[in-house]
Motif scaffolding. Structure first.
Motif, PDB file in Angstrom:
ATOM      1  N   ASP A 165     -13.035  -5.308  -0.801  1.00 12.91           N
ATOM      2  CA  ASP A 165     -13.377  -5.545   0.609  1.00 12.91           C
ATOM      3  C   ASP A 165     -14.331  -6.724   0.710  1.00 12.91           C
ATOM      4  OD1 ASP A 165     -11.454  -3.722   1.206  1.00 12.91           O
ATOM      5  OD2 ASP A 165     -12.969  -2.029   1.702  1.00 12.91           O
TER       6      ASP A 165
ATOM      7  N   VAL B 230      -6.688  -6.181  -6.672  1.00  7.28           N
ATOM      8  CA  VAL B 230      -6.577  -4.957  -6.026  1.00  7.28           C
ATOM      9  C   VAL B 230      -5.211  -4.740  -5.158  1.00  7.28           C
ATOM     10  CG1 VAL B 230      -7.319  -3.005  -4.851  1.00  7.28           C
ATOM     11  CG2 VAL B 230      -8.852  -4.414  -6.433  1.00  7.28           C
TER      12      VAL B 230
ATOM     13  N   ARG C  41       0.702  -1.346  -0.016  1.00  6.81           N
ATOM     14  CA  ARG C  41      -0.089  -0.205  -0.124  1.00  6.81           C
ATOM     15  C   ARG C  41       0.744   1.251  -0.047  1.00  6.81           C
ATOM     16  NH1 ARG C  41      -5.188  -1.139   3.861  1.00  6.81           N
ATOM     17  NH2 ARG C  41      -6.360   0.200   2.365  1.00  6.81           N
TER      18      ARG C  41
ATOM     19  N   ASP D 176       2.559   6.562  -3.267  1.00  7.08           N
ATOM     20  CA  ASP D 176       3.282   7.452  -4.486  1.00  7.08           C
ATOM     21  C   ASP D 176       2.354   8.218  -5.188  1.00  7.08           C
ATOM     22  OD1 ASP D 176       2.523   4.738  -5.195  1.00  7.08           O
ATOM     23  OD2 ASP D 176       3.439   4.872  -7.188  1.00  7.08           O
ATOM     24  N   LEU D 177       1.179   7.751  -5.511  1.00  5.81           N
ATOM     25  CA  LEU D 177       0.257   8.600  -6.317  1.00  5.81           C
ATOM     26  C   LEU D 177      -0.374   9.841  -5.753  1.00  5.81           C
ATOM     27  CD1 LEU D 177      -1.957   5.303  -7.774  1.00  5.81           C
ATOM     28  CD2 LEU D 177      -0.312   6.680  -8.587  1.00  5.81           C
TER      29      LEU D 177
ATOM     30  N   SER E 280      -6.611   4.858  -7.741  1.00  8.26           N
ATOM     31  CA  SER E 280      -6.547   4.573  -6.230  1.00  8.26           C
ATOM     32  C   SER E 280      -7.720   5.676  -5.733  1.00  8.26           C
ATOM     33  CB  SER E 280      -5.219   5.073  -5.713  1.00  8.26           C
ATOM     34  OG  SER E 280      -5.194   5.405  -4.450  1.00  8.26           O
ATOM     35  N   VAL E 281      -8.101   4.874  -4.451  1.00  9.17           N
ATOM     36  CA  VAL E 281      -9.552   5.366  -4.095  1.00  9.17           C
ATOM     37  C   VAL E 281      -8.872   6.495  -3.051  1.00  9.17           C
ATOM     38  CG1 VAL E 281     -11.207   5.293  -2.101  1.00  9.17           C
ATOM     39  CG2 VAL E 281     -10.914   3.496  -3.832  1.00  9.17           C
ATOM     40  N   GLY E 282      -7.899   5.987  -2.242  1.00 11.96           N
ATOM     41  CA  GLY E 282      -7.174   7.386  -1.168  1.00 11.96           C
ATOM     42  C   GLY E 282      -6.302   8.376  -2.044  1.00 11.96           C
TER      43      GLY E 282
HETATM   44  C1  UD1 Z   1      -9.565   2.037   0.108  1.00 14.95           C
HETATM   45  C2  UD1 Z   1     -10.271   1.656   1.301  1.00 14.95           C
HETATM   46  C3  UD1 Z   1     -10.159   0.185   1.299  1.00 14.95           C
HETATM   47  C4  UD1 Z   1     -10.327  -0.629  -0.041  1.00 14.95           C
HETATM   48  C5  UD1 Z   1      -9.619   0.088  -0.973  1.00 14.95           C
HETATM   49  C6  UD1 Z   1      -9.902  -0.448  -2.403  1.00 14.95           C
HETATM   50  C7  UD1 Z   1     -10.389   3.352   2.727  1.00 14.95           C
HETATM   51  C8  UD1 Z   1     -10.153   3.906   4.180  1.00 14.95           C
HETATM   52  N1  UD1 Z   1     -10.051   2.254   2.530  1.00 14.95           N
HETATM   53  O1  UD1 Z   1      -8.185   1.999   0.464  1.00 14.95           O
HETATM   54  O2  UD1 Z   1     -11.212  -0.484   2.383  1.00 14.95           O
HETATM   55  O3  UD1 Z   1     -10.112  -2.017   0.055  1.00 14.95           O
HETATM   56  O4  UD1 Z   1      -9.648   1.390  -0.943  1.00 14.95           O
HETATM   57  O5  UD1 Z   1     -11.182  -0.380  -2.665  1.00 14.95           O
HETATM   58  O6  UD1 Z   1     -11.360   4.127   1.971  1.00 14.95           O
HETATM   59  N2  UD1 Z   1      -1.617   2.086  -4.633  1.00 14.95           N
HETATM   60  C9  UD1 Z   1      -0.551   2.618  -5.153  1.00 14.95           C
HETATM   61  N3  UD1 Z   1      -0.120   3.932  -4.934  1.00 14.95           N
HETATM   62  C10 UD1 Z   1      -0.820   4.835  -4.095  1.00 14.95           C
HETATM   63  C11 UD1 Z   1      -2.230   4.352  -3.900  1.00 14.95           C
HETATM   64  C12 UD1 Z   1      -2.456   3.005  -3.714  1.00 14.95           C
HETATM   65  O7  UD1 Z   1       0.202   1.728  -5.848  1.00 14.95           O
HETATM   66  O8  UD1 Z   1      -0.382   5.750  -3.943  1.00 14.95           O
HETATM   67  C13 UD1 Z   1      -2.087   0.664  -4.852  1.00 14.95           C
HETATM   68  C14 UD1 Z   1      -2.384   0.195  -3.695  1.00 14.95           C
HETATM   69  O9  UD1 Z   1      -1.155  -0.442  -3.173  1.00 14.95           O
HETATM   70  C15 UD1 Z   1      -3.473  -1.003  -4.145  1.00 14.95           C
HETATM   71  C16 UD1 Z   1      -4.415  -0.426  -4.881  1.00 14.95           C
HETATM   72  O10 UD1 Z   1      -3.408   1.021  -5.446  1.00 14.95           O
HETATM   73  O11 UD1 Z   1      -2.724  -2.236  -4.576  1.00 14.95           O
HETATM   74  C17 UD1 Z   1      -5.662   0.245  -4.497  1.00 14.95           C
HETATM   75  O12 UD1 Z   1      -5.225   0.983  -3.498  1.00 14.95           O
HETATM   76  P1  UD1 Z   1      -6.214   2.423  -3.005  1.00 14.95           P
HETATM   77  O13 UD1 Z   1      -7.372   2.286  -4.006  1.00 14.95           O
HETATM   78  O14 UD1 Z   1      -5.656   3.486  -2.619  1.00 14.95           O
HETATM   79  O15 UD1 Z   1      -6.945   1.579  -1.615  1.00 14.95           O
HETATM   80  P2  UD1 Z   1      -6.991   2.556  -0.185  1.00 14.95           P
HETATM   81  O16 UD1 Z   1      -7.341   4.016  -0.496  1.00 14.95           O
HETATM   82  O17 UD1 Z   1      -5.736   2.370   0.349  1.00 14.95           O
END
Ligand code: UD1
Length: 450
Positions: free
Chosen positions: A321, A343, A133, A136-137, A178-180
C-alpha cells in the motif's frame, strides 16, 4: 446515519488541481486506520450487545461498510469519529451485491455472519483494479471449520449444519499470509466450538487491532501479530468500547510528502513500530527522521533524493500500500531504482500517469525500473486506484506547474480530508467541481479550504 467528508458522487465529478514545488512545513494529524476500522466494523456483528468504536476515519469506504451492516439489520450511528453499532437483531444473513461489489472488505462479513447465525450469503467481491484478489483461502479455512461452502452464480453460500450450528475449531495453514483470510478466519473462530490454529497467519497491525477488539468483546485469542494465532472459541461475545489504531498507510503517505525537496513535516499520532520498513527506506533515500514524544515522527527532506530499490512483502516487509507513493518520490531521485511488487499482480497502473508527468519508468512483469529525472512537469492525469491516486498527488506536489487529477472517488475511499491536511502544511491545491471554469482558478493563491 453515516456521512462522508465528500460523497463518492461529488468526488466523481470534481478534479483536484495542484500547483507544485511549494515548501511543505508543519504538523499533520493522522486519522484512524481505514483497514482496521473496516474489519472491526464487521467484527461488531459477532456480538449482540452495544459496541462503540472510536477513532474511525470518515471515509467513503467506512460509509459503504456501514450501509452493508445496516442492510443486514444492524443499528449503526456515527458522531464524528465514533461509531455505535448494535447487532442484536441481524435480520438477514445475505449481504447485498450492489454494496459488496463496491467494497472488497465487505466480504469479511462472511466470517462473523457464519459464526453468529450458522449461515451467510455474500457475493464474490469480484476482480478489482489491483488484481484478481480471489477468496479461496477464506473459503478453504471456513470449510476446514466445518462449513458447507458453495459458490454459485457469483454468490458464496455458506452454512453450518448440525443442531448447534456452530463452526468447529480446526488447524488451518494458509498458503499465503493473506490479511483478509486471517481476519475472516479469526473472527469465525471466536464463536466456534473448540480451538482453532491459524498457521502462516498475516502479521499486519490491522490483524492485531482486530484481535484486540475481539478480545475486548471477550474472545480468547493469542499470538496475533505472529505467524501462529490460536483462538479458543467462546459461546458469547459481549459489548466493547474500542479505539482504532492510527493509519500507518496515511502516515507513510505524509512521510513521503515530507521527503519532497525543502519539506519539514511532523505527523502524529502514529505507532512508529508499524512504520519500520517505510522509515528505513526514507532514511535510505536521504531524509532525516526523528521519533519525538513516542507517537510523533518528524521528517526533514535531504538535499537530494537518493535512488533505492524496494520490494513489497507481507508485514513486517515493505507494504504494497506504500509502493505507488514511493515510486512517485523516486521519479525525481538522483539515480535508478528497481521497484518489485510481489503482493498484487496488477499494481503498477500509476506508471503511465507518472510518465505523462515526465517520469522515466519502465515496467517488466512485476518490476519497475525508475530512472530519476531532475523535474516532473504538471499534467492532467487520471487516478486508477486508491494508492495510485496518492502517488499522483505526491507527483503533483513535486512537479513544476499545474497538475489536475480526475476520478477522485479513489482518493476519498482512503484519505480523510487529504486536501485540507495538505493545505495546512502549505500545499497549493484546490478541489474543483466539474462545472468550474479553468480561468476562475487563481494559480497558487486565494485557495478555498473545503
Ligand atoms: C488487505 C488490505 C489492502 C492491502 C492488502 C495487503 C484491507 C481492507 N485491505 O487486502 O489494503 O493492500 O491487505 O497488505 O485490509 N489472496 C489469495 N487468496 C485469498 C486471499 C488473498 O490468493 O483467498 C492473494 C491476493 O490475491 C493477493 C495476496 O493474496 O495477491 C494478498 O491479499 P490479502 O493479504 O488477502 O489482501 P486483502 O486482505 O485483500
Amino acid at each position: 446515519m453515516i456521512k462522508n467528508y465528500v460523497s463518492p458522487e461529488e468526488a466523481d465529478k470534481s478534479t483536484l488541481h495542484i500547483w507544485g514545488r511549494h515548501p511543505l512545513k508543519g504538523n499533520v494529524k493522522i486519522s484512524g486506520a481505514k483497514n482496521a476500522a473496516l474489519v472491526v466494523m464487521a467484527a461488531a456483528l459477532l456480538s449482540p450487545e452495544d459496541c462503540r468504536i472510536r477513532n474511525v476515519p470518515i471515509l467513503a469506504d467506512v460509509t459503504r461498510m456501514g450501509q452493508i451492516l445496516a442492510a443486514l439489520g444492524v443499528k449503526i450511528e456515527q458522531r464524528e469519529d465514533i461509531l455505535d453499532i448494535n447487532a442484536s437483531n441481524i435480520s438477514k444473513s445475505e449481504a447485498p451485491y450492489e454494496l459488496v461489489s463496491q467494497l472488497r472488505a465487505s466480504f469479511f462479513a462472511i466470517g462473523p455472519l457464519l459464526a453468529r447465525l450458522g449461515e451467510a450469503r455474500v457475493p464474490l467481491p469480484g476482480g478489482c483494479a489491483i488484481g484478481a484478489r480471489p477468496v479461496d483461502l477464506h473459503v478453504r479455512g471456513l470449510q476446514a471449520m466445518g462449513a458447507d461452502v458453495q459458490i454459485q452464480h457469483g454468490m458464496v453460500n455458506a452454512c453450518v449444519t448440525g443442531a448447534s450450528r456452530r463452526l468447529k475449531g480446526a488447524k488451518i495453514y494458509l498458503d499465503y499470509p493473506s490479511v483478509g483470510a486471517t481476519e475472516t478466519l479469526m473472527m469465525a473462530a471466536t464463536l466456534a466450538e473448540g480451538e482453532t490454529t491459524i498457521e502462516n497467519a498475516a502479521q499486519e497491525p490491522e490483524v492485531v487491532d482486530l484481535a484486540n477488539f475481539c478480545r475486548a468483546m471477550g474472545a480468547r485469542i493469542v499470538g496475533a501479530g505472529t505467524k501462529k494465532i490460536v483462538i479458543s472459541g467462546v459461546r458469547h461475545l459481549h459489548s466493547a468500547d474500542y479505539s482504532i489504531i492510527p493509519d500507518r498507510i496515511e502516515a507513510g503517505t505524509f512521510l513521503v510528502v515530507g521527503a519532497l525537496p525543502g519539506s519539514d513535516v511532523s505527523i502524529s499520532p502514529v505507532i512508529p513500530d508499524h512504520l519500520t520498513a517505510v522509515l528505513s527506506k526514507l532514511e535510505a533515500i536521504g531524509a532525516s527522521i526523528t521519533i519525538e514524544e513516542g507517537d510523533r515522527i518528524r521528517i526533514v527532506a535531504g538535499e537530494t533524493i537518493k535512488a533505492t530499490d524496494i520490494e513489497t512483502l507481507p508485514y513486517p516487509g515493505f507494504p504494497t500500500d506504500m509502493q505507488a507513493q514511493f515510486m512517485a518520490l523516486l521519479t525525481i531521485s538522483n539515480g535508478d531504482s528497481v521497484i518489485t511488487e510481489t503482493v498484487f499482480e496488477n499494481r503498477m497502473r500509476h506508471v503511465s500517469e507518472l510518465n505523462r508527468m515526465g517520469a522515466d519508468i519502465r515496467v517488466k512483469g512485476n518490476h519497475a525500473l525508475v530512472r530519476g529525472v531532475p523535474l516532473l512537469s504538471g499534467a492532467p492525469v487520471v487516478a486508477t486506484d486508491l494508492r495510485a491516486s496518492a502517488a499522483l498527488v505526491i507527483a503533483g506536489l513535486a512537479a513544476q506547474g499545474q497538475t489536475t487529477i480526475q476520478e477522485l472517488q479513489h482518493l476519498d475511499r482512503g484519505y480523510e480530508k487529504l486536501d485540507y491536511k495538505l493545505q495546512q502544511i502549505g500545499a497549493r491545491l484546490q478541489r474543483v467541481p466539474a462545472e468550474t471554469k479553468q480561468e476562475s482558478l487563481v494559480a497558487g493563491c486565494e485557495l478555498t479550504i473545503k
